[in-house]
Design an enzyme around this catalytic site. Sequence first.
Site, PDB file in Angstrom:
ATOM      1  N   ASP A   8       0.765  -1.115  -0.126  1.00 33.40           N
ATOM      2  CA  ASP A   8      -0.062   0.136   0.085  1.00 33.40           C
ATOM      3  C   ASP A   8       1.010   1.237   0.032  1.00 33.40           C
ATOM      4  OD1 ASP A   8      -1.526   2.068   0.376  1.00 33.40           O
ATOM      5  OD2 ASP A   8      -2.335   1.383   2.370  1.00 33.40           O
ATOM      6  N   LYS A  70       2.558  11.640  -3.339  1.00 30.38           N
ATOM      7  CA  LYS A  70       1.485  10.969  -4.203  1.00 30.38           C
ATOM      8  C   LYS A  70       0.588  11.676  -4.754  1.00 30.38           C
ATOM      9  CE  LYS A  70      -1.728   6.911  -3.547  1.00 30.38           C
ATOM     10  NZ  LYS A  70      -2.299   5.946  -2.584  1.00 30.38           N
ATOM     11  N   GLU A 168      -7.129   0.299  -4.752  1.00 28.39           N
ATOM     12  CA  GLU A 168      -7.140   0.119  -3.256  1.00 28.39           C
ATOM     13  C   GLU A 168      -8.536  -0.169  -2.732  1.00 28.39           C
ATOM     14  OE1 GLU A 168      -6.104   4.241  -1.921  1.00 28.39           O
ATOM     15  OE2 GLU A 168      -3.835   3.942  -2.960  1.00 28.39           O
ATOM     16  N   ASP A 191     -13.053   5.402   2.362  1.00 28.84           N
ATOM     17  CA  ASP A 191     -11.686   5.465   2.485  1.00 28.84           C
ATOM     18  C   ASP A 191     -11.248   7.186   2.815  1.00 28.84           C
ATOM     19  OD1 ASP A 191      -8.874   5.756   2.627  1.00 28.84           O
ATOM     20  OD2 ASP A 191      -8.569   4.456   0.900  1.00 28.84           O
TER      21      ASP A 191
END
Length: 630
Positions: A8, A70, A168, A191
Amino acid sequence: MDCIVGIDLGTTNSAVAFVEAGIPGILAAADGSRLMPSIVHYAASGAVCVGEEARRSQVLHPADTIYSVKRLMGRASAELDATDRDWPFAIADHEGKAAVLAGGKRRLPEEVSSEVLKALKLRAEAALGFAVSRAVITVPAYFNNAQREATKRAGQLAGWNVERVLNEPTAAALAYGLGRLQERSRVAVFDLGGGTFDLSILELREGMFEVLATHGDTRLGGDDIDRAVGDWIAAQVRVAGGPAQLDLTMAARVRMAAEAAKVALSAATETEITLPFLTAQFSFQRVLTRAELERIARPIIERTRGHCRQALSDAGVAAHELDQVILVGGQTRMPLVRRWVGEWFGCREYEELRGNLSMNDAERKGPALNTSQHPDEAVALGAAIQGAILSGAIGQVLLLDVTPLSLGVETFGGLMNVLIPRNTTIPTKAGELFTNAVDAQREMLVHVLQGERERAKDNWSLGRFALAFDAVPRGAARVGVQFEIDADGILHVLARDTKTGHEQRVKIESAVDVDDTKVQQMVEESVTNAFADWDARRWVESALRAREAVTAARQALAEMEAELPVETRDLVAQAIALAEAVLAAERDGMGDLPLLQQKIKQLDEATAPLADALMQRAMDELLRRRGVLS
Ligand code: ADP
Ligand code: MG
């Protein structure tokens, strides 16, 4: 070694996991830490450090410590707006691509991320004890092709063979074991991480998850809560006579204190924030309560609402049509987030809170809020499961079914007698012999139960039937009860009177296929009530023993009336009366256990001379028959 790990690569935290002998687990660092902050520090000396160490450098070297890179992954400089440039380090351009400036050099986001991926590789190899080079890496479902390619390149730069770039939410659903849901089941993955939020709707088709829709905000997450709490602290600092303006170092300390307080308040209801020597003359100290935090955080969490609505509408799914809502991202550990999600999606667990107090279970229609996994580890675990499937380590996800709850029968006194314990792999078979509790009983009632509680009435009743047998004295019947669960999860119950061969069979379909949330609830209740249940069982067993002792003492007394001294007779009669009084005071299957045990003991002591006299009488009888005594 041909194994594939799962990674992850998060905005805030990263983790690496592996399926070992069928069980997915996080590969932890030597110091036990499971998540690695996705932070890279480039020192002036040219040295690079990653993770927790880099996080500590943030305070002193904010300009050379890169976090949340990211966000820039695979993006063109032209796409960036003002919010994308709001960092303590410099954003640069590299041939039209977004890059950062750190340690005096221009670096692409994939180069920065590759440092995290290298560190994860070392961590994985240290934990496993052998070299690994194959990995599944996850990306948000909304990542476009350029972002996915950049992630793959980051992996390659770190020396990984990137076997697959996995979404994800799909990884999370795998970790939550949702591949076991029924075909066409739909789940929402909520999430909320450090800096991003997304809601994805997945549908299970032929054992694969398809992303029906995903919606979110790449500028919404736990960091916003930290910032809001930080602003609150800064205001409190001013009120307390501290500096009106915070410099970069002070601001970084405040931000860390804010996050630590937020995390602490997921478990505690209040916490103390201390900032010793914020300036040479000023130290700060103040208690923050969970209620205060929730007031600060609520408006931020409410910002997820529009995205949830949009994702559902894009997918063409209504909230009540979802089977489950799963939580992903460290920020969903916050109780307020769980409550908010539960209420907004109308999850079964929260329907009562919305005023539907009269509803019984059958009427509850909302999805289940599944919180069974660690939300910040689920994505890495799911990636590892995908890796194991790809490498053939787990051929297909073979579903070995187990009994979700214990199965048994009710015994005399209303207790549950377990024949097949929970978590037994099926098919399976087990049995036991039972006897009659009452003289001349003509039939035995077999009451099939499921659950983890000691008392029959607290478990679920799966069915009951009667087996007829010949009238025999108490304790003389022998009835075998056998439970067999076949490969289809059907429970076959067989009861047979061993004397006559007379038997009864019933088939129960619902013993294995039980709603997960109900199972969870039953198990939780059994834990919460463990002590009370244990006392109840001991009471029932002691009461049975006391009744037997009273009956035996009465019989002996009647038989030996003439031979016993009057004091002994009185003593026994009194002990009987006392024991019976405690039994008579039983209410709702419970009484004063210590008192009863004391009375049983007294009765045993009082009847000891009776037992001796009975024994003497039997001996005399025997000797007389042999002609020794006249
Ligand atoms: P990401 O997916 O963005 O990499 P994570 O899933 O690791 O991030 O989530 C990180 C966020 O979760 C941070 O904002 C962190 O403060 C928050 N967080 C972690 N643990 C807790 C907790 N126990 N209570 C509240 N928030 C938490
Ligand atoms: Mg994440």
